[in-house]
Write a protein that holds these residues in place. Structure first.
Motif, mmCIF file in Angstrom:
data_model
loop_
_atom_site.group_PDB
_atom_site.id
_atom_site.type_symbol
_atom_site.label_atom_id
_atom_site.label_comp_id
_atom_site.label_asym_id
_atom_site.label_seq_id
_atom_site.Cartn_x
_atom_site.Cartn_y
_atom_site.Cartn_z
ATOM 1 N N LEU A 1 31.272 46.724 38.801
ATOM 2 C CA LEU A 1 31.905 45.771 39.716
ATOM 3 C C LEU A 1 30.873 44.851 40.361
ATOM 4 O O LEU A 1 31.137 43.664 40.557
ATOM 5 C CB LEU A 1 32.718 46.509 40.779
ATOM 6 C CG LEU A 1 33.939 47.261 40.247
ATOM 7 C CD1 LEU A 1 34.554 48.108 41.348
ATOM 8 C CD2 LEU A 1 34.949 46.307 39.641
ATOM 9 N N GLN A 2 29.707 45.389 40.666
ATOM 10 C CA GLN A 2 28.632 44.560 41.222
ATOM 11 C C GLN A 2 28.255 43.462 40.239
ATOM 12 O O GLN A 2 28.085 42.305 40.615
ATOM 13 C CB GLN A 2 27.405 45.409 41.552
ATOM 14 C CG GLN A 2 27.588 46.290 42.755
ATOM 15 C CD GLN A 2 26.458 47.299 42.930
ATOM 16 O OE1 GLN A 2 25.636 47.503 42.041
ATOM 17 N NE2 GLN A 2 26.438 47.953 44.073
ATOM 18 N N ALA A 3 28.125 43.830 38.980
ATOM 19 C CA ALA A 3 27.730 42.858 37.955
ATOM 20 C C ALA A 3 28.842 41.843 37.680
ATOM 21 O O ALA A 3 28.594 40.647 37.578
ATOM 22 C CB ALA A 3 27.352 43.581 36.669
ATOM 23 N N ASP A 4 30.077 42.327 37.575
ATOM 24 C CA ASP A 4 31.184 41.449 37.209
ATOM 25 C C ASP A 4 31.640 40.535 38.342
ATOM 26 O O ASP A 4 32.033 39.401 38.101
ATOM 27 C CB ASP A 4 32.382 42.271 36.728
ATOM 28 C CG ASP A 4 32.124 42.927 35.384
ATOM 29 O OD1 ASP A 4 31.172 42.528 34.684
ATOM 30 O OD2 ASP A 4 32.878 43.853 35.034
ATOM 31 N N LEU A 5 31.609 41.049 39.567
ATOM 32 C CA LEU A 5 32.145 40.289 40.691
ATOM 33 C C LEU A 5 31.073 39.773 41.637
ATOM 34 O O LEU A 5 31.390 39.095 42.617
ATOM 35 C CB LEU A 5 33.150 41.146 41.481
ATOM 36 C CG LEU A 5 34.351 41.655 40.688
ATOM 37 C CD1 LEU A 5 35.210 42.557 41.555
ATOM 38 C CD2 LEU A 5 35.157 40.508 40.114
ATOM 39 N N ASP A 6 29.822 40.107 41.368
ATOM 40 C CA ASP A 6 28.700 39.652 42.188
ATOM 41 C C ASP A 6 28.897 40.044 43.657
ATOM 42 O O ASP A 6 28.856 39.205 44.555
ATOM 43 C CB ASP A 6 28.510 38.145 42.046
ATOM 44 C CG ASP A 6 27.175 37.672 42.613
ATOM 45 O OD1 ASP A 6 26.217 38.466 42.622
ATOM 46 O OD2 ASP A 6 27.098 36.510 43.045
ATOM 47 N N LEU B 1 34.992 39.254 49.962
ATOM 48 C CA LEU B 1 34.766 37.957 49.323
ATOM 49 C C LEU B 1 34.972 36.843 50.334
ATOM 50 O O LEU B 1 35.908 36.881 51.134
ATOM 51 C CB LEU B 1 35.721 37.775 48.133
ATOM 52 C CG LEU B 1 35.520 38.742 46.979
ATOM 53 C CD1 LEU B 1 36.660 38.570 45.959
ATOM 54 C CD2 LEU B 1 34.179 38.564 46.318
ATOM 55 N N PRO B 2 34.101 35.841 50.322
ATOM 56 C CA PRO B 2 34.271 34.734 51.255
ATOM 57 C C PRO B 2 35.541 33.948 50.975
ATOM 58 O O PRO B 2 36.005 33.897 49.862
ATOM 59 C CB PRO B 2 33.037 33.859 51.035
ATOM 60 C CG PRO B 2 32.312 34.418 49.877
ATOM 61 C CD PRO B 2 32.965 35.685 49.453
ATOM 62 N N ARG C 1 35.964 30.873 41.666
ATOM 63 C CA ARG C 1 37.424 30.898 41.766
ATOM 64 C C ARG C 1 37.888 32.209 42.379
ATOM 65 O O ARG C 1 38.851 32.224 43.129
ATOM 66 C CB ARG C 1 38.068 30.707 40.397
ATOM 67 C CG ARG C 1 38.032 29.253 39.967
ATOM 68 C CD ARG C 1 38.788 28.992 38.708
ATOM 69 N NE ARG C 1 40.171 29.426 38.803
ATOM 70 C CZ ARG C 1 40.914 29.698 37.742
ATOM 71 N NH1 ARG C 1 40.419 29.596 36.535
ATOM 72 N NH2 ARG C 1 42.158 30.074 37.886
ATOM 73 N N LEU C 2 37.214 33.306 42.063
ATOM 74 C CA LEU C 2 37.555 34.569 42.704
ATOM 75 C C LEU C 2 37.234 34.512 44.183
ATOM 76 O O LEU C 2 37.880 35.149 44.992
ATOM 77 C CB LEU C 2 36.784 35.725 42.070
ATOM 78 C CG LEU C 2 37.442 36.446 40.921
ATOM 79 C CD1 LEU C 2 36.558 37.584 40.451
ATOM 80 C CD2 LEU C 2 38.810 36.942 41.264
ATOM 81 N N ARG C 3 36.217 33.757 44.527
ATOM 82 C CA ARG C 3 35.800 33.674 45.918
ATOM 83 C C ARG C 3 36.705 32.761 46.736
ATOM 84 O O ARG C 3 36.683 32.789 47.948
ATOM 85 C CB ARG C 3 34.344 33.215 46.000
ATOM 86 C CG ARG C 3 33.423 34.272 45.447
ATOM 87 C CD ARG C 3 31.987 33.896 45.669
ATOM 88 N NE ARG C 3 31.098 34.853 45.071
ATOM 89 C CZ ARG C 3 30.815 36.049 45.572
ATOM 90 N NH1 ARG C 3 31.357 36.445 46.683
ATOM 91 N NH2 ARG C 3 29.978 36.858 44.962
ATOM 92 N N PRO D 1 46.429 33.439 47.603
ATOM 93 C CA PRO D 1 47.351 34.551 47.401
ATOM 94 C C PRO D 1 47.191 35.109 45.988
ATOM 95 O O PRO D 1 46.972 34.370 45.038
ATOM 96 C CB PRO D 1 48.729 33.911 47.566
ATOM 97 C CG PRO D 1 48.486 32.671 48.348
ATOM 98 C CD PRO D 1 47.099 32.212 47.969
ATOM 99 N N GLY D 2 47.248 36.392 45.871
ATOM 100 C CA GLY D 2 47.145 37.017 44.563
ATOM 101 C C GLY D 2 45.748 37.424 44.164
ATOM 102 O O GLY D 2 45.570 38.062 43.141
ATOM 103 N N ARG D 3 44.740 37.045 44.932
ATOM 104 C CA ARG D 3 43.370 37.399 44.562
ATOM 105 C C ARG D 3 43.182 38.906 44.569
ATOM 106 O O ARG D 3 42.569 39.461 43.658
ATOM 107 C CB ARG D 3 42.366 36.716 45.471
ATOM 108 C CG ARG D 3 40.916 37.023 45.082
ATOM 109 C CD ARG D 3 39.916 36.275 45.915
ATOM 110 N NE ARG D 3 39.921 36.763 47.281
ATOM 111 C CZ ARG D 3 39.132 36.290 48.249
ATOM 112 N NH1 ARG D 3 38.307 35.289 47.978
ATOM 113 N NH2 ARG D 3 39.184 36.772 49.459
ATOM 114 N N ALA D 4 43.738 39.601 45.568
ATOM 115 C CA ALA D 4 43.608 41.060 45.628
ATOM 116 C C ALA D 4 44.256 41.702 44.402
ATOM 117 O O ALA D 4 43.741 42.678 43.865
ATOM 118 C CB ALA D 4 44.215 41.609 46.909
#
Length: 120
Positions: free
Chosen positions: A88-93, A118-119, A34-36, A40-43
């Motif tokens: 951040l690497q662990a949480d957001l891959d 992010l794609p 979902r983050l990927r 709008p609003g993802r940032a």
């Protein structure tokens, strides 16, 4: 005064999450896909995650870390920059380096950079 020493970080019990409850509810509980999804609003969501993670690393509340403040103004040093990138690497891959943190020296700027990575 926020805790910014290595000993303060090293005293955390193994497995302790550095993210706050709001971070957990908004980001960690959100599937990474979902983050990927570009939306709008993802940032803004990434920025909130950054602020909460940074506040936890500094030993303070997220309200004490303005999103537009430079990392050096809120107490981030090189050791904490490494800890921030690992979290951040662990949480957001994502692949993120401390150099990228310093190249984008506020939560808002770094969130925009991560959003662009992010794609979607």
């Amino acid at each position: 005064m926020p805790k910014t020493t290595a000993s303060a970080m090293m005293s955390l019990p193994a497995g302790t999450t550095l993210a706050g409850p709001r971070f957990d509810a908004r980001v960690r509980g959100t599937p990474r896909r979902r983050l990927r999804d570009h939306r709008p609003g993802r940032a803004q969501l990434v920025c909130e995650a950054l602020v909460h993670t940074l506040a936890a690393l500094l030993g303070t509340s997220s309200s004490a870390v303005p999103a537009h403040a430079k990392f050096t103004e809120v107490g981030l040093d090189s050791l904490l920059a490494v800890a921030l990138t690992r979290r951040l690497q662990a949480d957001l891959d994502i692949a993120l380096t401390p150099a990228e943190v310093w190249a984008h020296p506020s939560s808002t700027e770094l969130a925009a950079h991560i959003d662009s990575m992010l794609p979607g």
